[in-house]
Design a protein around this motif. Structure first.
Motif, PDB file in Angstrom:
ATOM      1  N   ARG A   1      78.643  12.898 -35.260  1.00 20.70           N
ATOM      2  CA  ARG A   1      79.184  12.623 -33.808  1.00 20.70           C
ATOM      3  C   ARG A   1      80.639  13.047 -33.935  1.00 20.70           C
ATOM      4  NH1 ARG A   1      77.586   6.571 -33.004  1.00 20.70           N
ATOM      5  NH2 ARG A   1      78.173   6.578 -34.999  1.00 20.70           N
ATOM      6  N   PHE A   2      81.250  13.291 -35.099  1.00 19.69           N
ATOM      7  CA  PHE A   2      82.855  13.642 -35.165  1.00 19.69           C
ATOM      8  C   PHE A   2      82.784  15.065 -35.295  1.00 19.69           C
ATOM      9  CE2 PHE A   2      82.553   9.033 -36.063  1.00 19.69           C
ATOM     10  CZ  PHE A   2      83.602   8.547 -35.439  1.00 19.69           C
ATOM     11  N   PRO A   3      83.428  15.742 -34.412  1.00 18.43           N
ATOM     12  CA  PRO A   3      83.627  17.323 -34.547  1.00 18.43           C
ATOM     13  C   PRO A   3      84.448  17.629 -35.927  1.00 18.43           C
ATOM     14  CG  PRO A   3      84.267  16.406 -32.193  1.00 18.43           C
ATOM     15  CD  PRO A   3      84.280  15.389 -33.141  1.00 18.43           C
ATOM     16  N   ASP A   4      84.441  18.788 -36.292  1.00 21.29           N
ATOM     17  CA  ASP A   4      84.988  19.249 -37.555  1.00 21.29           C
ATOM     18  C   ASP A   4      86.483  19.247 -37.441  1.00 21.29           C
ATOM     19  OD1 ASP A   4      82.629  19.623 -38.654  1.00 21.29           O
ATOM     20  OD2 ASP A   4      82.538  21.922 -38.227  1.00 21.29           O
ATOM     21  N   ASP A   5      87.140  19.329 -36.159  1.00 22.30           N
ATOM     22  CA  ASP A   5      88.525  19.526 -36.102  1.00 22.30           C
ATOM     23  C   ASP A   5      88.927  18.131 -36.307  1.00 22.30           C
ATOM     24  OD1 ASP A   5      87.428  19.215 -33.752  1.00 22.30           O
ATOM     25  OD2 ASP A   5      88.866  19.993 -32.476  1.00 22.30           O
ATOM     26  N   VAL A   6      88.548  17.110 -35.913  1.00 23.49           N
ATOM     27  CA  VAL A   6      88.704  15.670 -36.073  1.00 23.49           C
ATOM     28  C   VAL A   6      88.615  15.412 -37.357  1.00 23.49           C
ATOM     29  CG1 VAL A   6      88.037  13.250 -35.571  1.00 23.49           C
ATOM     30  CG2 VAL A   6      88.159  15.065 -33.595  1.00 23.49           C
ATOM     31  N   LYS A   7      87.549  15.808 -38.214  1.00 27.84           N
ATOM     32  CA  LYS A   7      87.458  15.379 -39.548  1.00 27.84           C
ATOM     33  C   LYS A   7      88.495  16.104 -40.478  1.00 27.84           C
ATOM     34  CE  LYS A   7      82.324  14.843 -39.320  1.00 27.84           C
ATOM     35  NZ  LYS A   7      81.189  15.186 -39.689  1.00 27.84           N
ATOM     36  N   GLU A   8      88.768  17.255 -40.162  1.00 33.95           N
ATOM     37  CA  GLU A   8      89.907  18.142 -40.816  1.00 33.95           C
ATOM     38  C   GLU A   8      91.183  17.264 -40.637  1.00 33.95           C
ATOM     39  OE1 GLU A   8      92.457  22.115 -40.711  1.00 33.95           O
ATOM     40  OE2 GLU A   8      91.075  21.713 -39.077  1.00 33.95           O
ATOM     41  N   ARG A   9      91.659  16.489 -39.426  1.00 32.75           N
ATOM     42  CA  ARG A   9      92.930  16.099 -39.356  1.00 32.75           C
ATOM     43  C   ARG A   9      92.827  14.619 -39.955  1.00 32.75           C
ATOM     44  NH1 ARG A   9      92.507  19.712 -35.438  1.00 32.75           N
ATOM     45  NH2 ARG A   9      94.225  20.554 -34.271  1.00 32.75           N
ATOM     46  N   ALA A  10      91.627  14.042 -39.970  1.00 33.69           N
ATOM     47  CA  ALA A  10      91.758  12.744 -40.795  1.00 33.69           C
ATOM     48  C   ALA A  10      91.885  13.006 -42.179  1.00 33.69           C
ATOM     49  CB  ALA A  10      90.326  12.118 -40.240  1.00 33.69           C
TER      50      ALA A  10
ATOM     51  N   GLN B   1      93.339  22.776 -30.878  1.00 34.74           N
ATOM     52  CA  GLN B   1      93.672  24.162 -30.209  1.00 34.74           C
ATOM     53  C   GLN B   1      92.650  24.875 -29.754  1.00 34.74           C
ATOM     54  OE1 GLN B   1      97.267  25.233 -30.373  1.00 34.74           O
ATOM     55  NE2 GLN B   1      97.125  22.992 -30.875  1.00 34.74           N
ATOM     56  N   LYS B   2      92.963  25.838 -28.822  1.00 32.75           N
ATOM     57  CA  LYS B   2      91.780  26.795 -28.052  1.00 32.75           C
ATOM     58  C   LYS B   2      90.849  27.222 -29.200  1.00 32.75           C
ATOM     59  CE  LYS B   2      91.241  29.575 -24.188  1.00 32.75           C
ATOM     60  NZ  LYS B   2      91.701  30.273 -23.076  1.00 32.75           N
ATOM     61  N   GLY B   3      89.633  26.885 -29.075  1.00 32.67           N
ATOM     62  CA  GLY B   3      88.626  27.469 -29.992  1.00 32.67           C
ATOM     63  C   GLY B   3      88.298  26.273 -30.997  1.00 32.67           C
ATOM     64  N   GLU B   4      88.826  25.199 -30.944  1.00 31.31           N
ATOM     65  CA  GLU B   4      88.595  24.090 -31.648  1.00 31.31           C
ATOM     66  C   GLU B   4      87.587  23.310 -30.853  1.00 31.31           C
ATOM     67  OE1 GLU B   4      91.502  23.059 -35.207  1.00 31.31           O
ATOM     68  OE2 GLU B   4      92.359  22.393 -33.217  1.00 31.31           O
ATOM     69  N   PRO B   5      86.394  22.324 -31.716  1.00 27.86           N
ATOM     70  CA  PRO B   5      85.277  21.796 -31.137  1.00 27.86           C
ATOM     71  C   PRO B   5      85.942  20.891 -29.959  1.00 27.86           C
ATOM     72  CG  PRO B   5      84.945  22.140 -33.374  1.00 27.86           C
ATOM     73  CD  PRO B   5      86.406  22.451 -33.396  1.00 27.86           C
ATOM     74  N   SER B   6      87.162  20.336 -30.361  1.00 25.32           N
ATOM     75  CA  SER B   6      87.519  19.114 -29.339  1.00 25.32           C
ATOM     76  C   SER B   6      88.285  19.406 -28.349  1.00 25.32           C
ATOM     77  CB  SER B   6      88.322  18.072 -30.139  1.00 25.32           C
ATOM     78  OG  SER B   6      87.535  17.584 -31.270  1.00 25.32           O
ATOM     79  N   TYR B   7      88.670  20.758 -28.188  1.00 17.54           N
ATOM     80  CA  TYR B   7      89.698  21.357 -27.178  1.00 17.54           C
ATOM     81  C   TYR B   7      89.246  21.250 -25.769  1.00 17.54           C
ATOM     82  CZ  TYR B   7      92.659  24.754 -24.711  1.00 17.54           C
ATOM     83  OH  TYR B   7      93.558  25.131 -23.832  1.00 17.54           O
ATOM     84  N   ASP B   8      88.215  21.499 -25.266  1.00 17.49           N
ATOM     85  CA  ASP B   8      87.811  21.480 -23.862  1.00 17.49           C
ATOM     86  C   ASP B   8      87.960  19.913 -23.410  1.00 17.49           C
ATOM     87  OD1 ASP B   8      87.317  24.231 -23.816  1.00 17.49           O
ATOM     88  OD2 ASP B   8      85.213  23.942 -24.191  1.00 17.49           O
TER      89      ASP B   8
END
Length: 428
Positions: free
Chosen positions: A84-93, A347-354
């Motif tokens: 349920r957690f997008p990859d860009d969220v996991k990367e920052r964590a 950022q634009k293109g990352e899963p959480s952007y929209d």
């Protein structure tokens, strides 16, 4: 029982002079009324609407999913495998956890994680177009603590005369309460209500010259955008203020925590950007600016995260502030995570952007105190009297935050209008 050891007669007298009306009698009475409503006590309204301070989420604003997801993974890394957690969220964590040595339960560096400070410096560079160094960034538990630390640093009497600090009137009570606590001298300069609460250099000079009789002026605090006035300083006005501080050898302290809350077609200019564009000798003068995760689109008041950028400070003075920071061990680590997310959004293109972009848009009383207390008792709308922020003698105001959701704000304004008309009729 014997006599009390700690009494009002033997406590630090500076504490007696402190006031913080934003969370003072009106806020206390608001809580009491909420309790009365829950018990079924009849009122001419069915809820208390808190428009007295800038706590967005207390007024129903939903927290940003992106920030809360990163916080969740940092607090509980076991969720890292949850789809349920997008990859860009996991990367920052993961980046935060690596910087912390695996857990946000540790003490970080006393001025904050280098990772977070580097992203803050990048944010400042993008905003201003001038270099920023992470080594000039000091993370604190809220911008409030950062401001208090700098005032504490310069609180040094000269030849037995107190240090003075220039503050705008109306002002945010943090300034006056801290100045009182530290036993410093408060130097009031009045904002020009008839000119959109602008800052007049002539008024600065009047205020300063009068204060020199009783104190040694050390600093000029400028609140831009203004709180409670909402005024946004023009580029030319900021230039004038910088020249004034330079000529008078005052430390310029720019409280810019509301830089993300600018309305009415106005444009925010950071003091640092204007300072640098002015060139020598101004670009070499000392200045400190403050920012917070409590305001803007973030609205994460309770996580208590803010920073100061120390501009042109000498290394030995930065060392002094480092010692002061070390006493409190480190700023709130989860607050640092929130600041990291604010400075490093999707950022634009990352899963959480929209999703992120969709959420980011979204009677012995002074006359003014009597008025707002009556407003609270009769409508449930809680605001703050202008005297809490300071105002010209003989004038009366109240301060209202505009953080309630649009539909609730319409209700607030309608209630105020109806109350005001009845108040005028009753006390004409």
């Amino acid at each position: 029982m014997g006599k009390k050891i700690v009494t009002l007669e033997n406590v630090n007298p500076n504490f007696k002079n402190m006031e913080y009306a934003v969370l003072g009698p009106l806020a206390i009475r608001s809580a009491e009324i909420e309790g009365e409503l829950k018990k079924g006590v009849p009122k001419p309204f069915n809820e208390v609407i808190r428009a007295n301070f800038g706590d967005c989420q207390a007024m129903g604003q939903k927290p940003l999913t992106f920030i809360r997801q990163v916080l969740s993974l940092c607090a509980n890394p076991a969720l890292m495998t949850d789809d349920r957690f997008p990859d860009d969220v996991k990367e920052r964590a993961k980046n935060i956890l690596n910087a912390c040595g695996g857990s946000v339960g540790v003490y970080t560096e006393c001025t904050g994680l280098e990772l977070v400070k580097r992203h803050i410096a990048q944010f400042i560079e993008r905003r201003d177009g001038f270099p920023a160094s992470y080594s000039d960034i000091v993370l604190r538990t809220g911008a409030t603590e950062a401001i208090q630390n700098v005032l504490y640093l310069i609180n040094h009497p000269i030849n037995g005369t107190r240090a003075g600090v220039m503050i705008p009137i109306p002002q945010y009570p943090l300034y006056s309460s801290t100045i009182a606590e530290y036993g410093m001298h408060q130097i009031n300069y009045y904002l020009d209500e008839d000119n959109g609460w602008g800052l007049n250099i002539g008024e600065l000079r009047r205020s300063l010259n009068e204060a020199k009789k009783t104190c040694v002026p050390r600093a000029l605090i400028v609140n831009n955008p203004g709180n409670p006035s909402g005024a946004v300083l023009t580029y030319e006005n900021i230039q004038e203020i910088i020249k004034f501080a330079f000529e008078e050898k005052l430390l310029l302290m720019a409280d810019e925590v509301y830089q993300g809350n600018v309305y009415g077609g106005k444009k925010f200019h950071s003091f640092k950007k204007v300072l640098m564009e002015m060139g020598d000798p101004y670009s070499r003068m000392e200045m400190v600016s403050f920012m917070s995760a409590s305001k803007g689109y973030m609205g994460e008041c309770g996580l208590r995260s803010g920073y100061a950028e120390l501009i042109n400070f000498s290394p030995d003075i930065k060392t002094m502030l480092l010692k002061l920071a070390a006493v409190s061990l480190c700023p709130n680590v989860l607050g640092q995570v929130a600041m990291y997310c604010a400075m490093n959004p999707p950022q634009k293109g990352e899963p959480s952007y929209d999703l992120f972009m969709k959420k980011a848009k979204s009677v012995g009383q002074t006359p003014d105190f009597f008025y707002v207390m009556q407003l609270l008792e009769n409508t449930g709308v809680c605001v703050v009297p202008g005297s809490a922020f300071g105002q010209r003698p003989g004038t009366f105001h109240f301060r209202i935050t505009i953080i309630p959701q649009p539909e609730r704000m319409k209700i607030v304004l309608q209630k105020i209008e109806e109350f005001h008309n009845k108040f005028l009729e009753e006390y004409k």
